[in-house]
Design an enzyme around this catalytic site. Structure first.
Site, PDB file in Angstrom:
ATOM      1  CB  THR A  28     112.853  39.140 -41.299  1.00 32.03           C
ATOM      2  OG1 THR A  28     113.674  38.169 -40.646  1.00 32.03           O
ATOM      3  CG2 THR A  28     112.635  40.311 -40.352  1.00 32.03           C
ATOM      4  CB  ALA A  83     111.148  40.348 -52.204  1.00 30.15           C
ATOM      5  N   GLY A  96     115.023  45.535 -46.263  1.00 28.70           N
ATOM      6  CA  GLY A  96     114.276  46.639 -45.681  1.00 28.70           C
ATOM      7  C   GLY A  96     114.084  46.502 -44.185  1.00 28.70           C
ATOM      8  CD  GLU A 103     115.706  38.923 -44.748  1.00 24.34           C
ATOM      9  OE1 GLU A 103     114.685  39.345 -44.180  1.00 24.34           O
ATOM     10  OE2 GLU A 103     116.242  39.510 -45.708  1.00 24.34           O
TER      11      GLU A 103
END
Length: 221
Positions: A28, A83, A96, A103
């Site tokens: 994502t 990341a 974030g 995930e």
């Protein structure tokens, strides 16, 4: 190169790691959005995908890819994701985009994690980026107090955000994470924590890092 160009660069580089005909784990975020678009343009055929968020699911389906439930898959050859921070051992801070739990579930299915990021995400020690923690709403204040006591961290609920799982995100500032695996293990035991955004047990095995000089490949095997 600007940040958008670096994302495009690593998205293209990631295509070389995708096994044709496989079921692919897809993460994502904005860099992953670039990867999904590059994947569709590449013409690489896949048996399906497993997505870590509603956002990525919608984008994959719009590009013509089948999205399978994680429960229908026993193993994935590869998971590709970004990341918020990554260190020189492949340990990461993620979350974030508020998708850290899903995930981590998809990463757990995968034989290999390939991280795609720009060079600003590479750090010596994790913690400058606020650490996301998914918590059930009832536990938010208690978990915030635990961070203050145990690590001197300052935790605040991320305003206006509810995860795909219906939970809250705490963002914890003021940390210096010298032992990512140890902190991940401890925090995940606190009542009310769904998961912490330290990816140590599920660290990257390869990082494709976008730099002004091109893509730098870092391996952590």
């Amino acid at each position: 190169m600007d940040a958008a160009q670096l994302k495009q660069l690593v998205a293209q580089a990631a295509l070389a790691h995708v096994p044709a005909g496989a079921i692919l784990g897809v993460g994502t975020g904005s860099t992953v959005d670039c990867f999904i678009d590059a994947l569709a343009e590449s013409g690489i055929a896949l048996a399906g995908t497993v997505s870590s968020s509603e956002r990525s699911t919608a984008r994959l389906r719009a590009r013509g890819y089948a999205v399978l439930e994680a429960s229908a898959v026993e193993r994935l050859p590869l998971y590709i994701d970004g990341a918020d921070e990554i260190d020189y051992d492949g340990y990461m801070i993620k979350g974030g985009g508020a998708a850290l739990t899903r995930e981590k579930i998809v990463a757990d299915l995968a034989e290999r994690f390939v991280c795609i990021a720009d060079e600003s995400k590479l750090v010596d020690v994790l913690g400058a980026y606020p650490l996301p923690v998914e918590v059930i709403p009832m536990a938010a204040a208690q978990v915030a107090r635990c961070f203050a006591r145990a690590y001197g961290g300052r935790a605040a609920v991320r305003a206006g955000v509810v995860t795909d799982n219906g939970n809250l995100i705490l963002d914890v500032e003021g940390l210096r994470i010298g032992d990512p695996l140890g902190m991940e293990t401890e925090v995940n035991q606190w009542p009310g924590v769904v998961t912490v955004g330290i990816f140590a047990r599920h660290r990257a095995r390869v990082c494709l890092l976008g730099t002004a000089q091109g893509v730098r490949t870092m391996r952590f095997d």
